[in-house]
Write a protein that holds these residues in place. Sequence first.
Motif, mmCIF file in Angstrom:
data_model
loop_
_atom_site.group_PDB
_atom_site.id
_atom_site.type_symbol
_atom_site.label_atom_id
_atom_site.label_comp_id
_atom_site.label_asym_id
_atom_site.label_seq_id
_atom_site.Cartn_x
_atom_site.Cartn_y
_atom_site.Cartn_z
ATOM 1 N N ILE A 45 0.841 -1.206 0.000
ATOM 2 C CA ILE A 45 0.000 0.000 0.000
ATOM 3 C C ILE A 45 0.872 1.251 0.000
ATOM 4 O O ILE A 45 0.622 2.211 -0.734
ATOM 5 N N ASP A 46 1.958 1.249 0.787
ATOM 6 C CA ASP A 46 2.861 2.406 0.809
ATOM 7 C C ASP A 46 3.555 2.601 -0.535
ATOM 8 O O ASP A 46 3.725 3.734 -0.987
ATOM 9 N N SER A 47 3.947 1.508 -1.189
ATOM 10 C CA SER A 47 4.612 1.655 -2.494
ATOM 11 C C SER A 47 3.632 2.149 -3.555
ATOM 12 O O SER A 47 3.987 2.974 -4.400
ATOM 13 N N ILE A 48 2.390 1.675 -3.510
ATOM 14 C CA ILE A 48 1.371 2.168 -4.449
ATOM 15 C C ILE A 48 1.106 3.643 -4.179
ATOM 16 O O ILE A 48 1.014 4.453 -5.108
ATOM 17 N N TYR A 49 1.003 3.998 -2.924
ATOM 18 C CA TYR A 49 0.746 5.388 -2.587
ATOM 19 C C TYR A 49 1.923 6.269 -3.004
ATOM 20 O O TYR A 49 1.743 7.401 -3.457
ATOM 21 N N ALA A 50 3.144 5.745 -2.877
ATOM 22 C CA ALA A 50 4.317 6.537 -3.260
ATOM 23 C C ALA A 50 4.385 6.737 -4.764
ATOM 24 O O ALA A 50 4.721 7.820 -5.240
ATOM 25 N N SER A 51 4.057 5.703 -5.540
ATOM 26 C CA SER A 51 4.159 5.839 -6.997
ATOM 27 C C SER A 51 2.934 6.505 -7.620
ATOM 28 O O SER A 51 3.044 7.121 -8.668
ATOM 29 N N HIS A 52 1.785 6.380 -6.987
ATOM 30 C CA HIS A 52 0.552 6.959 -7.543
ATOM 31 C C HIS A 52 -0.137 7.846 -6.505
ATOM 32 O O HIS A 52 -1.353 7.794 -6.338
ATOM 33 N N GLY A 53 0.656 8.672 -5.840
ATOM 34 C CA GLY A 53 0.127 9.505 -4.762
ATOM 35 C C GLY A 53 -0.892 10.520 -5.216
ATOM 36 O O GLY A 53 -1.879 10.772 -4.527
ATOM 37 N N ARG A 54 -0.670 11.092 -6.397
ATOM 38 C CA ARG A 54 -1.604 12.122 -6.883
ATOM 39 C C ARG A 54 -2.975 11.526 -7.157
ATOM 40 O O ARG A 54 -4.006 12.139 -6.880
ATOM 41 N N ILE A 55 -2.990 10.327 -7.724
ATOM 42 C CA ILE A 55 -4.270 9.656 -7.988
ATOM 43 C C ILE A 55 -4.948 9.315 -6.670
ATOM 44 O O ILE A 55 -6.162 9.504 -6.511
ATOM 45 N N ALA A 56 -4.175 8.818 -5.718
ATOM 46 C CA ALA A 56 -4.748 8.461 -4.420
ATOM 47 C C ALA A 56 -5.322 9.692 -3.717
ATOM 48 O O ALA A 56 -6.384 9.615 -3.093
ATOM 49 N N GLU A 57 -4.632 10.823 -3.827
ATOM 50 C CA GLU A 57 -5.153 12.043 -3.207
ATOM 51 C C GLU A 57 -6.394 12.550 -3.930
ATOM 52 O O GLU A 57 -7.338 13.027 -3.307
ATOM 53 N N LYS A 58 -6.392 12.443 -5.260
ATOM 54 C CA LYS A 58 -7.536 12.937 -6.035
ATOM 55 C C LYS A 58 -8.805 12.179 -5.687
ATOM 56 O O LYS A 58 -9.876 12.764 -5.533
#
Length: 191
Positions: A45-58
Amino acid sequence: MERINLFRYKRPVLRFSSFLILTLALIAPVLAMRFTLDFYKRSVIDSIYASHGRIAEKYRIGRAPSLTGIIATLDSINNQLVQTSKRLQAQIDVLENHIKSFNDRMQPLHKILETLKKTDQNWIVLKQLIFGDSVRIDLYELYDPAIIRTADRLEKALLELGYKVSKNEEYDALMQFLGRRICSVSVEGRR
């Protein structure tokens, strides 16, 4: 010396310490697997959030390891994207149909204009061009009598396009100083 008990009907007795050791030996792999999977899940989950953080925030996807919540959020986002895709595909289909019908309507005009192009032998002056359900073209032409007239080529092109053609010549006169003829022709095509 060794003490040996030769009593035949002896019952095996399990000591409390042996019981605890066996219980820990059985529970330890289960706990180790649980902590390993939890650590692996958090790191993914942390690696996904790190690589796709903008999508996760959106889309407001948090780092909480609540897998069911993340899956539900992703399913709702996927459904929204599918609906948007269907709506955009419908708009694309409408635009494609419009372009196709426009092209089908303008194809006869393109062929007419190609026929009316100036050549080196014949000169034309377009007096009137009306294009719609029917076509009406009035033109003046200065042509060499040995070459096919533009008005005749235009009549043939309209017949190929499926029009019923009527041609009306107002005048056709010889020009002595050029050895050419001049005419005024009106060509009308109806479907």
